[in-house]
Design an enzyme around this catalytic site. Structure first.
Site, PDB file in Angstrom:
ATOM      1  N   ASP A  47      36.168   5.303  68.512  1.00 31.74           N
ATOM      2  CA  ASP A  47      35.690   4.074  67.873  1.00 31.74           C
ATOM      3  C   ASP A  47      34.893   3.326  68.936  1.00 31.74           C
ATOM      4  O   ASP A  47      35.455   2.753  69.863  1.00 31.74           O
ATOM      5  CB  ASP A  47      36.907   3.263  67.390  1.00 31.74           C
ATOM      6  N   TYR A  76      42.878  -1.203  67.095  1.00 26.81           N
ATOM      7  CA  TYR A  76      42.442  -2.242  66.157  1.00 26.81           C
ATOM      8  C   TYR A  76      43.478  -2.356  65.031  1.00 26.81           C
ATOM      9  O   TYR A  76      43.910  -1.349  64.467  1.00 26.81           O
ATOM     10  CB  TYR A  76      41.065  -1.870  65.601  1.00 26.81           C
TER      11      TYR A  76
HETATM   12  C1  LIG Z   1      36.131  -4.545  62.962  1.00 24.13           C
HETATM   13  C2  LIG Z   1      36.601  -3.269  63.523  1.00 24.13           C
HETATM   14  C3  LIG Z   1      36.910  -2.175  62.698  1.00 24.13           C
HETATM   15  C4  LIG Z   1      36.864  -2.273  61.189  1.00 24.13           C
HETATM   16  O1  LIG Z   1      35.584  -2.465  60.706  1.00 24.13           O
HETATM   17  P1  LIG Z   1      35.221  -3.307  59.357  1.00 24.13           P
HETATM   18  O2  LIG Z   1      33.736  -3.272  59.356  1.00 24.13           O
HETATM   19  O3  LIG Z   1      35.803  -4.675  59.500  1.00 24.13           O
HETATM   20  O4  LIG Z   1      35.820  -2.560  58.222  1.00 24.13           O
HETATM   21  C5  LIG Z   1      37.300  -0.989  63.305  1.00 24.13           C
HETATM   22  N1  LIG Z   1      37.398  -0.882  64.645  1.00 24.13           N
HETATM   23  C6  LIG Z   1      37.122  -1.908  65.473  1.00 24.13           C
HETATM   24  C7  LIG Z   1      37.256  -1.725  66.940  1.00 24.13           C
HETATM   25  C8  LIG Z   1      36.724  -3.133  64.945  1.00 24.13           C
HETATM   26  O5  LIG Z   1      36.477  -4.155  65.767  1.00 24.13           O
END
Ligand SMILES: *Cc1c(COP(=O)(O)O)cnc(C)c1O
Length: 383
Positions: A178, A106
């Site tokens: 993630d 990301y």
């Molecule tokens: C959007 C996103 C983030 C960051 O999150 P926010 O809520 O925008 O701070 C991190 N990892 C992935 C895979 C994302 O899609």
């Protein structure tokens, strides 16, 4: 009401941490919109709450639900996914340490690590995490962390969570996953050996494109303590109303995800047949290099679809501005369908780096509208 880990996902999503309120019986967890809590005797709280940065009952409800859905003991809710990522990185690493991340991570995570953590003293390698030999080769004695996204954004690459967990642990490192794209409905990394799960709850968990939030979940008591301490010390907490919105979204996660997956599968079929489409990236496709691994670790393959168009950058930019129902916007995971051009939008910050994405790539976040309308909209935009 006691919610047991054996209760099914859809049941936990609605009830975990969400008992009727004690005094009035309110069925929905109230929004405790307060910064502080009265004490009857100095230093003695009524229910464990003294100040809302340290803890707030609406946030606790969300944290309990998140932990339950991921099969974790400890959950923490943050003001954003990036606040959660920053907290995990600072709690798990110190200057001099090294981390391994995906070469198509990301964009915001890449920026955080490259522009903020690197000057702080962290070094990193960005490698294709689907290639276990490349990960093994990048491991060093000072590697403390492997940071995984699967499926990845926006290329929908798949990493083998169990294999990476084993590899990390064999060399004394920890694995953070993630899980934003898959959600705990489709994939639970802690059960596959991951040490920590991160979410941008902004996406599918919130699910309605109306709140920014993040989460960390773990079963490791030391990491659990550290995350709680860092959260209250660094202060990137989820506010009461944001926690409530996220909790409200989570209640319907199971039904929404099934519809996202149904719709994505039909759109993939249409794109594969379309003469203006080049490559379609979707882990549900048998020809996807990560399909076997995805089938082993995911329930279904999610609502994100990427594809290239014939005609390059110019044509891709035209297509994303020609849809009627697919809204041209960043973000993903909401009930409404979104379309975007990663190279000019979400991934603009990685242009010129190892993480650059194809310029003719389009990313869809397939929503839960009627599939026939979505198919017609995309066909119109492509023709
Ligand atoms: C959007 C996103 C983030 C960051 O999150 P926010 O809520 O925008 O701070 C991190 N990892 C992935 C895979 C994302 O899609």
């Amino acid at each position: 009401m006691t919610i047991e880990p054996v209760d099914s996902f859809a049941t936990r999503a609605i009830h975990a941490g969400q008992d009727p309120e004690q005094v009035t019986g309110a069925v929905v967890v109230p929004i405790y919109q307060t910064s502080t809590f009265a004490q009857d005797v100095a230093g003695e709280t009524r229910a464990g709450y003294d100040y809302s940065r340290a803890g707030n009952p609406t946030r606790t409800a969300l944290e309990t639900a998140l932990a339950s859905l991921e099969g974790g003991k400890f959950g923490y809710a943050f003001a954003s996914g990036m606040a959660a990522a920053d907290t995990a990185l600072r709690a798990m690493m110190k200057p001099g340490d090294h981390l391994i991340m995906a070469n198509d991570a990301y964009g915001g995570t890449f920026r955080l690590i490259d522009k903020i953590l690197k000057p702080w003293g962290i070094s990193y390698d960005a490698v294709p995490l689907a290639d276990l030999d490349a990960v093994q080769a990048a491991l060093r004695p000072e590697t403390k962390l492997i940071w995984v996204e699967t499926p990845t954004n926006p290329m929908l690459g798949i990493a083998d969570i169990a294999a990476l967990a084993e590899m990390a642990h064999a060399s004394g490192a920890k694995l953070v996953v993630d899980n934003t794209f898959a959600t705990p409905y489709l994939q639970t990394p802690l059960g596959l050996g991951a040490d920590v799960v991160l979410h941008s709850t902004t996406k599918y968990l919130g699910g309605h494109s109306d709140v920014i939030g993040g989460a960390l979940i773990t079963n490791d008591p030391e990491l659990g303590d550290a995350f709680g301490f860092y959260l209250k010390s660094m202060g990137g907490v989820a506010g009461p109303f944001d926690s409530w919105l996220t909790l409200r979204g989570i209640k319907t996660l199971a039904v929404r995800m099934d519809r996202h997956c149904d719709n994505a599968e039909e759109i993939v079929e249409m794109l594969l047949q379309h003469p203006k489409v080049g490559t379609v990236y979707y882990p549900g496709l048998e020809q996807h290099p990560g399909h076997q691994v995805a089938a082993g670790q995911m329930l279904r393959f999610g609502g994100m679809v990427s594809f290239t168009v014939v005609g390059g950058l110019e044509e891709a930019v035209k297509v994303v501005s020609r849809t009627r129902l697919f809204t041209l916007a960043e973000s993903l995971g909401g009930v409404e369908s979104l379309i975007e051009h990663p190279g000019l939008m979400t991934h603009a910050s990685v242009v010129g780096s190892d993480l650059e994405v194809p310029s003719d790539l389009i990313r869809l976040s397939v929503g839960i509208e009627a599939i026939e309308d979505l198919l017609a909209d995309l066909k119109d935009a492509l023709d």
